[in-house]
Scaffold this active site. Structure first.
Site, PDB file in Angstrom:
ATOM      1  N   GLU A  35      12.130 -14.808 -18.215  1.00  0.00           N
ATOM      2  CA  GLU A  35      12.375 -13.500 -17.595  1.00  0.00           C
ATOM      3  C   GLU A  35      13.398 -12.753 -18.430  1.00  0.00           C
ATOM      4  O   GLU A  35      14.511 -13.233 -18.647  1.00  0.00           O
ATOM      5  CB  GLU A  35      12.871 -13.672 -16.163  1.00  0.00           C
ATOM      6  CG  GLU A  35      13.353 -12.387 -15.501  1.00  0.00           C
ATOM      7  CD  GLU A  35      12.302 -11.282 -15.474  1.00  0.00           C
ATOM      8  OE1 GLU A  35      12.528 -10.234 -16.113  1.00  0.00           O
ATOM      9  OE2 GLU A  35      11.252 -11.486 -14.829  1.00  0.00           O
ATOM     10  N   GLY A  40      14.123 -12.313  -9.793  1.00  0.00           N
ATOM     11  CA  GLY A  40      13.803 -11.582  -8.570  1.00  0.00           C
ATOM     12  C   GLY A  40      12.871 -10.421  -8.798  1.00  0.00           C
ATOM     13  O   GLY A  40      12.258  -9.917  -7.857  1.00  0.00           O
ATOM     14  N   THR A  42      11.013  -6.795  -9.625  1.00  0.00           N
ATOM     15  CA  THR A  42      11.130  -5.481  -8.994  1.00  0.00           C
ATOM     16  C   THR A  42      11.570  -5.593  -7.550  1.00  0.00           C
ATOM     17  O   THR A  42      12.447  -4.864  -7.091  1.00  0.00           O
ATOM     18  CB  THR A  42       9.776  -4.737  -9.077  1.00  0.00           C
ATOM     19  OG1 THR A  42       9.475  -4.461 -10.450  1.00  0.00           O
ATOM     20  CG2 THR A  42       9.821  -3.425  -8.307  1.00  0.00           C
ATOM     21  N   GLY A 185       2.770   8.567  -0.326  1.00  0.00           N
ATOM     22  CA  GLY A 185       2.441   7.191   0.004  1.00  0.00           C
ATOM     23  C   GLY A 185       3.664   6.520   0.591  1.00  0.00           C
ATOM     24  O   GLY A 185       4.667   7.168   0.908  1.00  0.00           O
ATOM     25  N   ILE A 187       6.038   4.527  -0.681  1.00  0.00           N
ATOM     26  CA  ILE A 187       7.295   4.601  -1.431  1.00  0.00           C
ATOM     27  C   ILE A 187       7.915   5.986  -1.290  1.00  0.00           C
ATOM     28  O   ILE A 187       9.107   6.136  -1.004  1.00  0.00           O
ATOM     29  CB  ILE A 187       7.072   4.252  -2.909  1.00  0.00           C
ATOM     30  CG1 ILE A 187       6.648   2.789  -3.060  1.00  0.00           C
ATOM     31  CG2 ILE A 187       8.354   4.493  -3.715  1.00  0.00           C
ATOM     32  CD1 ILE A 187       6.290   2.387  -4.481  1.00  0.00           C
ATOM     33  N   ARG A 272       1.936   2.660  -8.673  1.00  0.00           N
ATOM     34  CA  ARG A 272       2.375   1.686  -9.664  1.00  0.00           C
ATOM     35  C   ARG A 272       1.146   1.157 -10.405  1.00  0.00           C
ATOM     36  O   ARG A 272       0.045   1.148  -9.859  1.00  0.00           O
ATOM     37  CB  ARG A 272       3.127   0.521  -8.994  1.00  0.00           C
ATOM     38  CG  ARG A 272       4.360   0.968  -8.230  1.00  0.00           C
ATOM     39  CD  ARG A 272       5.107  -0.226  -7.649  1.00  0.00           C
ATOM     40  NE  ARG A 272       5.653  -1.085  -8.681  1.00  0.00           N
ATOM     41  CZ  ARG A 272       6.828  -0.892  -9.279  1.00  0.00           C
ATOM     42  NH1 ARG A 272       7.590   0.135  -8.952  1.00  0.00           N
ATOM     43  NH2 ARG A 272       7.263  -1.739 -10.211  1.00  0.00           N
ATOM     44  N   ALA A 319       4.737  -7.993  -2.479  1.00  0.00           N
ATOM     45  CA  ALA A 319       5.523  -9.152  -2.904  1.00  0.00           C
ATOM     46  C   ALA A 319       5.059 -10.425  -2.204  1.00  0.00           C
ATOM     47  O   ALA A 319       4.997 -11.501  -2.823  1.00  0.00           O
ATOM     48  CB  ALA A 319       7.006  -8.914  -2.623  1.00  0.00           C
ATOM     49  N   HIS A 443      10.108 -11.754  27.593  1.00  0.00           N
ATOM     50  CA  HIS A 443      10.435 -10.454  28.180  1.00  0.00           C
ATOM     51  C   HIS A 443      11.955 -10.287  28.212  1.00  0.00           C
ATOM     52  O   HIS A 443      12.674 -11.220  28.531  1.00  0.00           O
ATOM     53  CB  HIS A 443       9.895 -10.372  29.609  1.00  0.00           C
ATOM     54  CG  HIS A 443      10.309  -9.128  30.338  1.00  0.00           C
ATOM     55  ND1 HIS A 443       9.720  -7.907  30.100  1.00  0.00           N
ATOM     56  CD2 HIS A 443      11.269  -8.921  31.278  1.00  0.00           C
ATOM     57  CE1 HIS A 443      10.289  -6.995  30.878  1.00  0.00           C
ATOM     58  NE2 HIS A 443      11.227  -7.592  31.604  1.00  0.00           N
TER      59      HIS A 443
END
Length: 464
Positions: A35, A40, A42, A185, A187, A272, A319, A443
């Site tokens: 990485e 983690g 995006t 949308g 985002i 995206r 995700a 309840h």
């Protein structure tokens, strides 16, 4: 050049990649994860987690402002609140740091070797990872591509300066007085609500004639009402032509009329796209599904022992889908028989109110020729919703008429995201309306609306 060998090489440390690596490590599979940015991906760094933190901070600030203005039906009154934006961002960043640090700990615990650097694929068995000044060649039996996705920029409005991506919008140095959001949308609308509650003037431009185009009108109507009530200006059925600092965003409506919207910042949230190019992935000549890497029910690509998961494989870009796929791949590499064929994947829009869709929609069921039973239960008849001051919205259930097996859940309302697990579980377990209706729900909770929707579909709701 230093060389190492491993059974599994994971490229990408987002939700899919790190979960795959952790599970593989747990199963005794020697694993290396590469990485180049922060663990983690995006989601933890510039997506799901920081956006929800900002949304929560904005909600609390708005509530305090309403109480200061004497608009609290509960009789709570406070002095006019102020916002320390720098502290808000630090708080958000602190949450991100705790989570990403935790991922690192879990990877170490599972015995995963993490290479902090960008990987370049040479072939299906080899990649070179640039770790600082040192290049490391990694040879592997299995290669897992989990490179995620990236925000789409408009050709005439590249990111930078006044043009924000969602990443930029999550760490503002100061609040813009006027923000134009391109895209209605999930985002775009999530951040529109957040910035409006923080005091920014927000205008949304959307090419489609409706907000949240993927959802039906019954689900989007409460969100539309909330946007208008909050003072968000909407220009639907309009396209963005260009931007200049003097006049702002140039917009063209359906009649081809042009007008300008003044803006200090412009958030482009038009979607995206998979990161399926770069990193040497093209050299593998994998079968593609549009811009995404094509995979089968095992998350396998067209090349033997090369796998792909998450956003790089296309819709749905979620995700939790990537996490489930990562676990699935790891277990197959360890020799377990697994397939990725979920009955339902919940999709949540963290607007105000929230929206959840899990399983089939009414339109999808109709297109598939399935005869259905459908029923809704309003939160206006739910005691817990009343005590929360959140009586808008409903829970809707969709079931096959022939056997009452539940094939879809849809909800809009306060905190309905927390119901999504129950929705998914009932569909995965093949629950019938009678199963949910006969399950005792605590309840007072919002979950009672789930039971009541099932009861109503059976013709005997108790509280409406």
């Amino acid at each position: 050049m230093k060389e190492i060998s491993t059974q599994l090489l994971v490229i990408g440390g987002g939700p899919g990649g790190y979960v795959a690596a952790i599970r593989a490590g747990q199963l005794g599979v020697p694993t290396v994860l590469a990485e180049g940015a922060s663990l983690g991906g995006t989601c933890l760094n510039i997506g799901c987690i920081p956006s929800k933190a900002l949304i929560h901070a904005a909600h609390d600030f708005e509530q305090a402002r309403m109480q200061a203005a004497g608009h609290s039906p509960m009789g709570i009154h406070v002095k006019e609140p102020t916002l320390d934006l720098a502290q808000t961002v630090r708080w958000k960043d602190g949450i991100v740091k705790r989570l990403t640090s935790g991922v690192g700990v879990l990877l170490r615990k599972a015995g995963v070797q993490v290479l902090q650097g960008w990987a370049t694929v040479e072939d299906g068995k080899t990649a070179v990872v640039q770790v600082g000044d040192e290049a490391v060649r990694v040879r592997c039996e299995h290669l897992l591509i989990a490179t995620g996705s990236e925000p789409v920029a408009l050709p005439n409005m590249p990111f930078g300066g006044a043009i924000w991506s969602s990443t930029d919008a999550l760490s503002p140095a100061e609040l813009p007085r006027r923000l134009v959001v391109v895209g209605a949308g999930y985002i775009g609308l999530e951040l529109s609500f957040a910035y409006r509650k923080l005091g920014t003037e927000v205008t949304v431009v959307e090419a489609a004639p409706d907000i949240l185009p993927r959802y039906d009108e019954a689900l989007t109507k409460p969100v539309l009402y909330s946007l208008k009530k909050a003072g968000v200006v909407l220009h639907l059925g309009c396209s963005v032509a260009s931007y200049d600092a003097k006049n702002g965003v140039h917009v063209r409506n359906a009649r081809a009329d042009e007008f300008a919207l003044p803006a200090d910042k412009v958030l482009v949230a038009v979607g995206r796209r998979p990161r399926a190019t770069g990193f040497g992935i093209e050299s593998l000549h994998l079968t593609m599904n549009g811009r995404a890497i094509a995979i089968d029910a095992h998350c396998a690509t067209s090349m033997r022992n090369v796998w792909a998961i998450g956003d790089v494989t296309g819709e749905p870009v979620l995700a939790h889908r990537a996490m489930a796929q990562g676990e699935c791949v790891a277990e197959q590499i360890a020799g377990k028989p697994r397939r990725f064929e979920p009955m339902a994947i919940p999709a949540v829009c963290f607007t105000d109110p929230e929206v959840v869709v899990c399983g089939m929609t009414t339109a999808e069921a109709k297109a598939a020729g399935i005869e259905t039973i459908e029923a809704s239960f309003p939160f206006a008849a739910n005691g817990r919703a009343m005590t929360l001051g959140a009586e808008g919205g409903f829970v809707r259930v969709l079931a096959r008429k022939q056997d009452h097996v539940i094939i879809g859940w849809h909800a809009v309302g306060h905190s309905v995201s927390e119901l999504s697990a129950a929705f998914g579980q009932s569909i995965e377990m093949g629950a019938r309306l009678e199963d949910v209706a006969g399950t005792i729900h605590a309840h007072p909770t919002l979950g009672e609306a789930v039971q009541e929707a099932a009861l109503r579909a059976l013709g005997h709701a108790l509280h409406i």
